[in-house]
Enzyme design. Sequence first.
Site, PDB file in Angstrom:
ATOM      1  N   GLY A   1     -47.783 -16.676 -31.544  1.00  0.00           N
ATOM      2  CA  GLY A   1     -47.112 -17.956 -31.738  1.00  0.00           C
ATOM      3  C   GLY A   1     -46.082 -17.915 -32.851  1.00  0.00           C
ATOM      4  O   GLY A   1     -45.111 -18.678 -32.837  1.00  0.00           O
TER       5      GLY A   1
ATOM      6  N   GLU B   1     -43.055 -16.638 -31.189  1.00  0.00           N
ATOM      7  CA  GLU B   1     -42.547 -17.678 -30.284  1.00  0.00           C
ATOM      8  C   GLU B   1     -41.791 -18.751 -31.060  1.00  0.00           C
ATOM      9  O   GLU B   1     -40.766 -19.258 -30.608  1.00  0.00           O
ATOM     10  CB  GLU B   1     -43.711 -18.288 -29.494  1.00  0.00           C
ATOM     11  CG  GLU B   1     -44.279 -17.319 -28.453  1.00  0.00           C
ATOM     12  CD  GLU B   1     -45.400 -17.912 -27.629  1.00  0.00           C
ATOM     13  OE1 GLU B   1     -45.208 -18.109 -26.424  1.00  0.00           O
ATOM     14  OE2 GLU B   1     -46.468 -18.193 -28.195  1.00  0.00           O
TER      15      GLU B   1
END
Length: 720
Positions: A122, A125
């Site tokens: 994440g 991301e």
Amino acid sequence: MTQYESSNERPSAFSLSYSENGVAWLKIDVPGEKMNTLQSAFADQVSDVLAELKTKKDIKGMVVYSGKPDNFIAGADIRMLDACTTAEEAQQLATKGQELFAQLETLPFHVVAAIHGPCLGGGLELALACHSRVCSDDDKTRLGLPEVQLGLLPGSGGTQRLPRLIGVASALDMILTGKQLRAKKAKKLGVADEVVPHSILLEVAEKQALTEKPKRKHSFQDWAMGGNALGRSVVFDQAAKKTHEKTRGNYPAADAILEVIKYGLQHGVKKGLQQEAKRFGELVMTPESAALRSIFFATTAMKKETGSDAQPAKISKVGVLGGGLMGGGISHVTATKAGYPVRIKDIANDGIQNALAYNFKLLDKKCKRRIINKAELQSQMMQITGGTSFKGFANVDVVVEAVFEDLDLKHQMVRDVEQKTSPTTIFATNTSSLPIHQIAAAAERPENVVGLHYFSPVEKMPLVEVIPHLGTETGAGTSAETIATAVALAKKQGKTPIVVADKAGFYVNRILAPYMNEAASVLLSGEPIEHIDNALLDFGFPVGPITLLDEVGVDIGAKISPILLAELGERFKAPDVFDLLLNDGRKGRKSGKGFYLYNAKQSNAKKKEVDKTVYKLLSLEPKQKAAGLDIALRCTLMMLNEAARCLDEGVIQSPRDGDIGAIFGIGFPPFLGGPFRYMDKLGAKRVVELLTEHVDKYGERFTPCEKLVAMANEEQSFYG
């Protein structure tokens, strides 16, 4: 850089400040945690930050950076996934992350991620939702999407943004393998825009933020034939074929990744993100992901454990006895991972030269791949010295012995080390078969003697067994401080240590031996060699048992087998193949002759060929009769039964240690979570039933152990 804090600052993992030049600074600093991880509770905090930014009319750019000294964002907090009870709940987590990152991406000014340290999952991301990425050139900096290693796919836009940034082929390679990129490699692929020294990271990011937002074209350079449908199909077909060769259909996340990326390219980003969130939610609920996440939690917990209640002694220098393959590998991880100077002793100069050459070869490979430069190579090589005497051993804190498996020789090593080193020096023996208390019997200070069992090749295999002994007739057992020091050294070397009891075979070899013996029995029943190996590869092992015997060495198996038979009984009796093989000069790969062909022509071939002359030697006419799954179950049941015995006898301290030991030591299929989680999945009653069925088919060696029978009767599980 003049900054002033936002007027509505409040305790949060995300805080805004502003410079007079119009740059906003978004600091990520999770309170009370060493590492930044993304948590579902942060959604409101990020929403507040984004809402505040929309009220500012004079912002010219923004830098996203970490308030931690050595990490950007290590990924999402995996614990929140365990809290999900349905695929829909997990899907909502992914959708929320996608929505927040989409808002970040659509901010009207240039958003730059300033990355130092791990930027994973994440974290990457989030960085991909920024318009540019500037990385520090520090070795700690790593960029990657490792979700596949947890049985998942990137769920906050990674499957859609990365292919459009760096091309499909490169993105598939990153996402399907979970590999982590160093900063320079990330720039070369296009994941990062700039790589600069850590000291000027924020300064460069600030300058970048004040420039115009980059207008990126979708990257088609990796799409064969200019990105047309046929070219894309070729890329995906090749990736699917290569992936299936590795996963053999046991890891559903890999197929989902291919599907979602392909879907997004066909139907657009919006629908691609919807499919990403949907498949993410489904994967969270799979038993494969649950098993892989259990390994993550186990290894995380083990990092905090010290092996005993004592504090480890300080280590400044390490000695290694023996310049062979094991000694070379142990010296390598000690010098390059742990950072300790190493002094090697061997009886011959050739042994020292071999160990130094082994280390140089490994470092030169890193240098050619630009992981290290020539100066770093030379610096690390200077950490390793050697000779044929004990010169330089007077001030070593730990001596790791890696000489031949001969008790008299090891006794001599103990006596020599005690004479040539200080009274506090630890003697760690890398034995795979000899009991530690027998080696310690020759010591004046047996409390300083401990087993430290590495696996070959040392620089690759992640496990170390730490084996304290309980004492000798004339002396005490391994001290708590010695245990703690051995565990600390193994961790510094980059290993995962488990503390196991001083019993024959310890843990890993003890559960491996009956598995290998059973594979040999299957071979003697006439099943083809490649059929046996493929059966266990399909089951999820990284290498087949016959190939493994060739790799480890038939002579090693022949040496360990009688020791286990004498100590543990008839169930460890090996089939009568070792003598026949050794008399024919078949030690395996190291002798160039084993079950498979190892000539120069064969070495360059993609697929190994069976040496069919071995069938004649063993008086066999190979014919495939049993189903692959039946063969796999037959071999694996022997391992499961012995693992349960090891727990019952206290060889291992917990099912968790047994699972990690089997996965990291011999490659037990990770998607099954280890022998104990796999037995829990089957249920003790079913395991006992299967073992009993095999007793009827193949003999008493399959008799279920008392612990499994008791668990079956009381409907118990290992993990409760």
